[in-house]
Write a protein that holds these residues in place. Sequence first.
Motif, PDB file in Angstrom:
ATOM      1  N   SER A 264       0.717  -1.078   0.061  1.00 42.90           N
ATOM      2  CA  SER A 264       0.010  -0.067   0.115  1.00 42.90           C
ATOM      3  C   SER A 264       0.946   1.218  -0.133  1.00 42.90           C
ATOM      4  CB  SER A 264      -1.002   0.134   1.158  1.00 42.90           C
ATOM      5  OG  SER A 264      -0.299   0.428   2.477  1.00 42.90           O
ATOM      6  N   ARG A 265       2.002   1.172   0.875  1.00 44.53           N
ATOM      7  CA  ARG A 265       2.690   2.406   0.954  1.00 44.53           C
ATOM      8  C   ARG A 265       3.656   2.416  -0.590  1.00 44.53           C
ATOM      9  NH1 ARG A 265       5.959   3.305   6.503  1.00 44.53           N
ATOM     10  NH2 ARG A 265       5.909   5.313   5.569  1.00 44.53           N
ATOM     11  N   LEU A 266       3.982   1.372  -1.047  1.00 43.41           N
ATOM     12  CA  LEU A 266       4.625   1.783  -2.607  1.00 43.41           C
ATOM     13  C   LEU A 266       3.730   2.195  -3.513  1.00 43.41           C
ATOM     14  CD1 LEU A 266       6.756  -1.653  -2.433  1.00 43.41           C
ATOM     15  CD2 LEU A 266       7.394   0.648  -2.099  1.00 43.41           C
ATOM     16  N   VAL A 267       2.283   1.668  -3.387  1.00 36.79           N
ATOM     17  CA  VAL A 267       1.160   2.009  -4.427  1.00 36.79           C
ATOM     18  C   VAL A 267       1.127   3.764  -4.120  1.00 36.79           C
ATOM     19  CG1 VAL A 267      -0.909   2.099  -5.020  1.00 36.79           C
ATOM     20  CG2 VAL A 267       0.154   0.091  -4.856  1.00 36.79           C
ATOM     21  N   TRP A 268       0.878   4.032  -2.840  1.00 35.39           N
ATOM     22  CA  TRP A 268       0.480   5.447  -2.459  1.00 35.39           C
ATOM     23  C   TRP A 268       1.660   6.514  -2.863  1.00 35.39           C
ATOM     24  CZ3 TRP A 268      -4.323   6.467  -2.227  1.00 35.39           C
ATOM     25  CH2 TRP A 268      -5.127   5.459  -1.459  1.00 35.39           C
ATOM     26  N   LEU A 298      -1.941  -3.867  18.246  1.00 31.66           N
ATOM     27  CA  LEU A 298      -0.889  -3.361  17.130  1.00 31.66           C
ATOM     28  C   LEU A 298      -0.240  -2.066  17.704  1.00 31.66           C
ATOM     29  CD1 LEU A 298      -3.651  -2.730  14.290  1.00 31.66           C
ATOM     30  CD2 LEU A 298      -2.213  -4.767  14.927  1.00 31.66           C
ATOM     31  N   ASP A 299       0.881  -1.827  17.136  1.00 24.22           N
ATOM     32  CA  ASP A 299       1.754  -0.699  17.609  1.00 24.22           C
ATOM     33  C   ASP A 299       1.191   0.735  17.005  1.00 24.22           C
ATOM     34  OD1 ASP A 299       2.591  -0.281  14.944  1.00 24.22           O
ATOM     35  OD2 ASP A 299       4.481  -1.402  14.929  1.00 24.22           O
ATOM     36  N   GLU A 300       1.992   1.943  17.590  1.00 22.92           N
ATOM     37  CA  GLU A 300       1.337   3.179  17.498  1.00 22.92           C
ATOM     38  C   GLU A 300       1.302   3.497  15.884  1.00 22.92           C
ATOM     39  OE1 GLU A 300       3.573   5.755  19.865  1.00 22.92           O
ATOM     40  OE2 GLU A 300       3.082   4.998  21.740  1.00 22.92           O
ATOM     41  N   GLU A 301       2.413   2.942  15.206  1.00 18.79           N
ATOM     42  CA  GLU A 301       2.220   3.225  13.711  1.00 18.79           C
ATOM     43  C   GLU A 301       1.490   2.974  12.823  1.00 18.79           C
ATOM     44  OE1 GLU A 301       5.717   3.250  10.157  1.00 18.79           O
ATOM     45  OE2 GLU A 301       5.961   2.048  11.625  1.00 18.79           O
ATOM     46  N   ALA A 302       1.197   1.338  13.320  1.00 17.24           N
ATOM     47  CA  ALA A 302       0.039   0.855  12.391  1.00 17.24           C
ATOM     48  C   ALA A 302      -1.512   1.498  12.966  1.00 17.24           C
ATOM     49  CB  ALA A 302      -0.132  -0.655  12.817  1.00 17.24           C
ATOM     50  N   GLN A 303      -1.506   1.946  13.989  1.00 19.29           N
ATOM     51  CA  GLN A 303      -2.867   2.339  14.527  1.00 19.29           C
ATOM     52  C   GLN A 303      -2.955   3.826  13.809  1.00 19.29           C
ATOM     53  OE1 GLN A 303      -4.124   2.476  18.829  1.00 19.29           O
ATOM     54  NE2 GLN A 303      -2.565   0.703  18.980  1.00 19.29           N
ATOM     55  N   ARG A 304      -1.992   4.681  13.812  1.00 13.97           N
ATOM     56  CA  ARG A 304      -2.010   5.806  12.915  1.00 13.97           C
ATOM     57  C   ARG A 304      -2.439   5.802  11.688  1.00 13.97           C
ATOM     58  NH1 ARG A 304       2.788   7.240  14.253  1.00 13.97           N
ATOM     59  NH2 ARG A 304       3.796   6.977  12.477  1.00 13.97           N
ATOM     60  N   SER A 308      -5.820   6.978   9.047  1.00 13.68           N
ATOM     61  CA  SER A 308      -5.414   7.881   7.986  1.00 13.68           C
ATOM     62  C   SER A 308      -6.317   7.447   6.874  1.00 13.68           C
ATOM     63  CB  SER A 308      -4.096   7.913   7.547  1.00 13.68           C
ATOM     64  OG  SER A 308      -3.818   6.917   6.865  1.00 13.68           O
ATOM     65  N   ASP A 309      -6.168   8.376   5.914  1.00 13.33           N
ATOM     66  CA  ASP A 309      -6.903   8.091   4.588  1.00 13.33           C
ATOM     67  C   ASP A 309      -6.081   7.035   3.674  1.00 13.33           C
ATOM     68  OD1 ASP A 309      -4.873   9.605   3.873  1.00 13.33           O
ATOM     69  OD2 ASP A 309      -6.269  11.250   2.619  1.00 13.33           O
ATOM     70  N   ARG A 310      -4.809   6.607   3.995  1.00  9.28           N
ATOM     71  CA  ARG A 310      -4.170   5.642   3.414  1.00  9.28           C
ATOM     72  C   ARG A 310      -4.207   4.213   3.919  1.00  9.28           C
ATOM     73  NH1 ARG A 310       0.978   8.511   0.550  1.00  9.28           N
ATOM     74  NH2 ARG A 310      -0.199  10.272  -0.368  1.00  9.28           N
ATOM     75  N   ALA A 314      -6.618  -1.386   2.504  1.00 10.12           N
ATOM     76  CA  ALA A 314      -7.607  -1.140   1.234  1.00 10.12           C
ATOM     77  C   ALA A 314      -6.932   0.044   0.396  1.00 10.12           C
ATOM     78  CB  ALA A 314      -8.963  -0.355   2.054  1.00 10.12           C
ATOM     79  N   PHE A 315      -6.352  -0.314  -0.607  1.00 11.45           N
ATOM     80  CA  PHE A 315      -5.650   0.620  -1.703  1.00 11.45           C
ATOM     81  C   PHE A 315      -5.855   0.224  -3.089  1.00 11.45           C
ATOM     82  CE2 PHE A 315      -2.708  -3.127  -0.621  1.00 11.45           C
ATOM     83  CZ  PHE A 315      -2.331  -3.294  -1.801  1.00 11.45           C
ATOM     84  N   PRO A 316      -5.782   1.255  -3.790  1.00  6.65           N
ATOM     85  CA  PRO A 316      -6.193   1.066  -5.168  1.00  6.65           C
ATOM     86  C   PRO A 316      -5.603  -0.281  -5.845  1.00  6.65           C
ATOM     87  CG  PRO A 316      -5.480   3.338  -4.937  1.00  6.65           C
ATOM     88  CD  PRO A 316      -5.065   2.558  -3.608  1.00  6.65           C
ATOM     89  N   GLY A 317      -6.347  -1.090  -6.488  1.00  2.00           N
ATOM     90  CA  GLY A 317      -5.836  -2.357  -7.017  1.00  2.00           C
ATOM     91  C   GLY A 317      -5.946  -3.624  -6.220  1.00  2.00           C
TER      92      GLY A 317
END
Length: 467
Positions: A264-268, A298-304, A308-310, A314-317
């Motif tokens: 998802s991060r690579l796509v965004w 979950l850890d804090e980063e995952a919760q953040r 978010s809207d990312r 649930a990412f494109p494709g």
Amino acid sequence: MRIRFLGAARQVTGSCYLLEAGGLRLLVDCGLYQEREFLDRNWASLPVPPEEVDALLLTHAHLDHSGLIPRVARSGFTGPILATRATTELAGLVLRDAGHLQEEDAAFKQRRHQHEGRRGPYPEIPLYTAAEAEAALGLFRGVGYGEPVQLNERVTVRYHDAGHILGAAMLEIAVQGEDGGSRRLVFSGDIGQWNRPLVRDPSLLETADWVVSESTYGDRDHQDDGDVADRLCEVVNRTVAAGGNLVIPTFAIERAQELMYHLSRLVWEDRIPHLLVFVDSPMAVNATEVFLRHPECLDEEAQRYLRSDRNPFAFPGLRLVRTVQESKAINRIRGTCIIMAGSGMCTGGRIKHHLEHQISRPETTVLFVGYQARGTLGRQLIEGREEVRIHGQNRRVRARLEQIHGFSAHADRSELRRWLAGFRQAPRRAFFTHGEEEVCQSLSRLAAEELGWSVEVPAYGQEVELA
């Protein structure tokens, strides 16, 4: 007090221990054997009548720790099965799916062997059915991390975060002796890595009289492939350039979700093309929903990111595949797509069907992102076999094979040492299990030579007096 080592002893899968303490008979884990050379043990009976076992303590939901629970329940076990609440939900997915797969695989083998006029080495019946798995789930009882659970007037168990997969736990069992003293036995379960996405870090425990520690990567540190996202980006773009598909054997719990997180991060960030990404595993789809219901794990980063809207789930494709018809249609796609399917060691499930179609295509890449136990199809592939057997047919291996080690959900040698060194003083004895024999021996030598521990690598079926 005594412990009998009924699985994962000098090999990796089939985790199971029989502990007799404080007037109770307890099973710790009840896992499925997945190495080919040990499959016959899945059909073996417990050394004690299942109805005489008072409780089953489950560290986490992976099949090699939970996969024989329905068979033991069918044989007469009726006690409670204690696990964290997230593990209780995930085990429901795992065991229902395993029951279905057992039935499907048995039916497939019956048809194939009938056509070939032969019999296989194991019974052509399921170890257990989906209905038997469903019945066993009624015995589960969810507990919270750190919550003391009194099993009787003398025995208490606490579950601590293992950092391995969602809900995974270490067990700390305290037993009150007849002399009034207390003894502690710690089962590590599977220990995760520190600073991983999604789940929290492993707990460090300070005191124990006896420790049973996993050893999966006890002889080596994970290879430094560089940043996991960078390596994944390279593999995806190289496969796109070749015009093939990227096939990823994927464990449905944790690995699938971590892959979605990175993709998802690579796509965004537009670092890879916006491809179709198929998560071809009903269990992985359902497990993702469990992740969303248990943000406390979950850890804090995952919760953040979830807020978010990312959303990484649930990412494109992204396409979440449930039905067999949808799964079959994937192999008719021309052009590059990413196919994530179970099982993670290629021992069964939909991944074998995808490999059947893809393994002989030189433009295809098969990417391994998890441990491959000895004797599994996945291990054969990463060892460089030029030909492998899939669904009874020999297949030439022409696909490009890649491996990213940074995805491992297991602590490596340095991290296992970090966990062992967390105890303020050496236990009376430590037992090293859940690893191939030479790996267990390597970690036990580290504990003896660097930490001054008294150590043992128990054999399958060995019984040890602890009192």
